[in-house]
Design an enzyme around this catalytic site. Structure first.
Site, short mmCIF file in Angstrom:
data_model
loop_
_atom_site.label_atom_id
_atom_site.label_comp_id
_atom_site.label_asym_id
_atom_site.label_seq_id
_atom_site.Cartn_x
_atom_site.Cartn_y
_atom_site.Cartn_z
N GLY A 59 0.80 -1.19 -0.03
CA GLY A 59 0.03 -0.16 0.08
C GLY A 59 0.94 1.32 -0.05
O GLY A 59 1.93 1.00 0.23
N GLY A 97 1.45 5.26 -3.95
CA GLY A 97 1.38 6.58 -4.79
C GLY A 97 0.37 6.44 -5.73
O GLY A 97 0.24 7.12 -6.90
N LYS A 98 -0.82 5.69 -5.48
CA LYS A 98 -1.79 5.17 -6.37
C LYS A 98 -2.61 6.58 -6.75
O LYS A 98 -3.24 6.65 -8.07
CB LYS A 98 -2.94 4.32 -5.71
CG LYS A 98 -2.25 2.99 -5.73
CD LYS A 98 -3.23 1.67 -5.31
CE LYS A 98 -3.40 1.92 -3.73
NZ LYS A 98 -2.45 1.55 -2.84
N GLY A 100 -6.82 5.49 2.32
CA GLY A 100 -6.51 6.94 2.24
C GLY A 100 -6.00 7.36 0.69
O GLY A 100 -4.63 6.99 0.62
N HIS A 101 -6.94 8.00 0.10
CA HIS A 101 -6.42 8.22 -1.32
C HIS A 101 -6.33 9.89 -1.19
O HIS A 101 -7.58 10.86 -1.00
CB HIS A 101 -7.19 7.72 -2.38
CG HIS A 101 -7.23 6.20 -2.32
ND1 HIS A 101 -7.97 5.50 -3.07
CD2 HIS A 101 -6.30 5.34 -1.96
CE1 HIS A 101 -7.68 4.32 -2.99
NE2 HIS A 101 -6.86 4.25 -2.35
N THR A 123 -6.29 -0.35 11.23
CA THR A 123 -6.47 0.82 10.98
C THR A 123 -7.63 1.24 12.08
O THR A 123 -8.13 2.48 12.37
CB THR A 123 -7.07 1.39 9.58
OG1 THR A 123 -8.09 0.59 9.45
CG2 THR A 123 -6.01 1.35 8.68
N GLN A 156 -5.00 -0.40 -0.80
CA GLN A 156 -4.08 -1.24 -0.01
C GLN A 156 -3.14 -1.63 -1.31
O GLN A 156 -2.87 -1.12 -2.10
CB GLN A 156 -4.78 -2.31 0.77
CG GLN A 156 -5.41 -1.89 1.90
CD GLN A 156 -6.85 -1.64 1.55
OE1 GLN A 156 -7.57 -2.52 1.03
NE2 GLN A 156 -7.49 -0.44 2.40
N THR A 173 -4.62 -7.24 5.34
CA THR A 173 -6.02 -6.44 5.54
C THR A 173 -7.01 -7.88 5.44
O THR A 173 -6.56 -8.97 5.07
CB THR A 173 -6.23 -5.49 4.56
OG1 THR A 173 -7.56 -4.82 5.10
CG2 THR A 173 -6.32 -5.88 3.19
N LYS A 211 3.98 6.64 11.47
CA LYS A 211 5.12 6.62 10.61
C LYS A 211 5.35 5.27 9.91
O LYS A 211 5.02 4.16 10.34
CB LYS A 211 6.37 6.61 11.70
CG LYS A 211 7.54 7.06 10.96
CD LYS A 211 8.39 7.77 12.46
CE LYS A 211 9.65 7.88 11.75
NZ LYS A 211 10.84 7.18 12.37
N ASP A 244 12.51 10.04 -7.35
CA ASP A 244 13.09 11.03 -6.60
C ASP A 244 13.84 11.12 -5.29
O ASP A 244 14.61 11.59 -4.91
CB ASP A 244 12.39 12.45 -6.65
CG ASP A 244 11.02 12.38 -6.28
OD1 ASP A 244 10.22 11.53 -6.63
OD2 ASP A 244 10.85 13.21 -5.33
N SER A 271 6.48 8.17 -12.53
CA SER A 271 5.85 9.32 -11.81
C SER A 271 7.06 10.18 -11.08
O SER A 271 7.71 9.30 -10.19
CB SER A 271 4.74 9.01 -10.92
OG SER A 271 4.47 10.05 -10.18
P1 IMP Z 1 -7.13 -3.09 8.31
O1 IMP Z 1 -7.44 -3.12 6.87
O2 IMP Z 1 -7.68 -1.76 9.22
O3 IMP Z 1 -7.66 -4.42 8.88
O4 IMP Z 1 -5.49 -3.36 8.53
C1 IMP Z 1 -4.64 -4.58 8.44
C2 IMP Z 1 -3.25 -4.05 8.03
O5 IMP Z 1 -3.32 -3.39 6.53
C3 IMP Z 1 -2.66 -3.14 8.80
O6 IMP Z 1 -1.08 -3.61 8.74
C4 IMP Z 1 -2.78 -1.57 8.17
O7 IMP Z 1 -1.86 -0.85 8.52
C5 IMP Z 1 -2.83 -2.23 7.02
N1 IMP Z 1 -3.61 -1.02 5.81
C6 IMP Z 1 -4.84 -1.23 5.56
N2 IMP Z 1 -5.51 -0.36 4.86
C7 IMP Z 1 -4.04 0.45 4.29
C8 IMP Z 1 -3.66 1.42 3.27
O8 IMP Z 1 -4.71 1.76 2.61
N3 IMP Z 1 -2.40 1.67 3.17
C9 IMP Z 1 -1.55 0.70 3.60
N4 IMP Z 1 -1.64 -0.20 4.82
C10 IMP Z 1 -3.02 -0.29 4.80
#
Ligand code: IMP
Length: 431
Positions: free
Chosen positions: A12, A15-16, A40-41, A131, A225, A240, A305, A334, A414
């Site tokens: 995840g 940079g989608k 989170g986009h 999350t 993700q 996830t 972080k 970059d 990109s």
């Molecule tokens: P959940 O999807 O909230 O159940 O989280 C499960 C795992 O997926 C955790 O390690 C989260 O940090 C990761 N995760 C869920 N959504 C994202 C995303 O959009 N970007 C990066 N990691 C994600």
């Protein structure tokens, strides 16, 4: 006429957002097919920043149809808040521009509470680092056949029966975890209230999309993700709860696999991960810190972080295979500017044996040591490059080596968050 799936090919945060926005301008329909508001986009259009979680990125562009497919788990209260917030930025959202599949399972407040309670009591090593938004428990209820789905909101008797069925499971579970009992009537009342706002968007998405496809409309399937968080092919159990890989695009909206013509994998020039779990190329040193600082690696949903490390070609080769990636979009090159030497993981050493993939067994994963290939870095900046001629020779060598190792060509490069800072090799819609 091609339909394109965009998937993250790492953990995840590849940079989608920018790429999906670039492609959504060329698409008629933008469909989310898995995940929920754990995504989170961030989109930057004409200097305006839009932050989306559950809404497909197409909503911010006029004249597009945005779709939330059945593969998604939907928190209706969060969605309505998100719609209001985006409307507040001057974007029009109506049932003509947004459709939600009637068979989409809902995320209820009990799911978030359960998600967070489990994480709280988990000991070190078993915490997933979710999350906390109820994604896992909502998917559990889907396969457990006790979800409340969008269509159930239309009929009071069905809705109440569905809630009772879910609570038969959740009541004893909550008791065991020490969470207070659910006020069943209050939950039903809350659902009846939100139903009025959600139902106008409900539609037989599978039917609409199949008809649109026949009419020659272009569909962009927007993944959330990354493939290494896939419930089957990710680093289980630190994943996830949905299938993230490209095959899910068909199931997650109700189309056949033939509806997918091109799979674009988004690949960051190094590796990051948020949450717990294996990460063979993770760096706990100055280099890792530098990647995180230069790459602004903080989670958009939780603000955590991100862990940072070298590019892992073995893992990306694996995700390109499981998603059938046609071409990649290579991002954030970059961030590597100014490194004297770059390392690429080409495989693993497991007890003296070389492997070209990450094994599934947790104990073997833990013993895998990355095998690195070193490449000279470059001192020039690649930020904002818009043609291959703008790139230093060593940066091109790095990209070419990545293509060889992952066995997949670069379709787009990109070089900054700006839309125009993109080198296009192949337009996925025209391929
Ligand atoms: P959940 O999807 O909230 O159940 O989280 C499960 C795992 O997926 C955790 O390690 C989260 O940090 C990761 N995760 C869920 N959504 C994202 C995303 O959009 N970007 C990066 N990691 C994600």
């Amino acid at each position: 006429m091609a339909n394109v799936v965009v998937v993250g090919a790492q953990w995840g945060d590849e940079g989608k957002g920018k790429i999906v926005d670039w492609l959504s301008e060329r698409a008629d329909i933008i469909a989310r097919f898995q995940g929920g508001h754990n995504a989170g986009h961030t989109l930057v259009i004409d200097g305006k920043v839009y932050k989306l979680n559950a809404l497909p990125s197409g909503v911010v562009r006029g004249g597009k149809l945005s779709v939330i497919g059945n593969g998604v788990v939907l928190d209706p209260w969060h969605l309505i808040k998100e719609i209001e917030s985006i409307r507040g930025q001057g974007v029009e959202i109506s049932p003509e521009s947004l459709m939600i599949a009637e068979n989409t399972p809902l995320i209820l407040p009990i799911h978030g509470e359960l998600d967070r309670a489990r994480e709280e009591i988990a000991s070190k090593g078993t915490k997933i680092g979710t999350t906390g938004r109820g994604i896992g428990p909502a998917y559990e209820d889907k396969v457990g056949r006790r979800s409340v789905r969008v269509a159930d909101l239309a009929d009071d008797a069905t809705l109440e029966a569905r809630v009772d069925r879910a609570l038969q499971h959740h009541d004893p579970l909550r008791k065991g975890l020490g969470i207070e009992a659910i006020d069943r009537d209050a939950l039903v009342a809350q659902l009846k209230e939100i139903a009025k706002e959600i139902l106008p968007y409900a539609a037989p998405v599978w039917k609409v999309l199949n008809e649109k496809r026949k009419a020659g409309k272009r569909i962009l399937f927007e993944g959330a993700q990354g493939a290494l968080l896939d419930i089957d092919f990710g680093t289980y159990p630190f994943v996830t709860s949905s299938n993230v890989i490209a095959g899910q695009a068909a199931t997650g909206v109700g189309m056949g696999p033939g509806a997918i013509d091109y799979v674009l994998g988004i690949v960051k020039a190094y590796t990051t991960r948020v949450g717990e779990g294996p990460f063979p190329t993770e760096l706990d040193d100055e280099d890792g810190l530098r990647l995180g600082t230069r790459g602004h690696e903080f989670g958009t949903v939780t603000g955590r972080k991100r862990r940072c490390g070298w590019f892992d070609a073995a893992l990306v080769r694996q995700t390109c295979a499981t998603s059938g990636v046609t071409g990649i979009s290579f991002t954030k090159l970059d961030v590597l500017d100014g490194f004297e030497t770059l390392k690429i993981c080409v495989g693993y050493d497991l007890d003296g044996k070389a492997l070209d993939y990450l094994p599934t067994a947790a104990d073997e994963q833990a013993r895998c040591k990355p095998i690195y290939e070193e490449m000279p870095g470059w001192s020039e900046t690649t930020e904002g490059a818009r043609s291959w001629n703008d790139l230093p020779a060593n940066a091109i060598k790095y990209i070419k080596r990545v293509e060889e190792l992952i066995e997949c060509p670069v379709a787009m490069l990109s070089t900054s968050p700006e839309r125009e800072d993109t080198i296009l090799v192949t337009d996925p819609f025209e391929d």
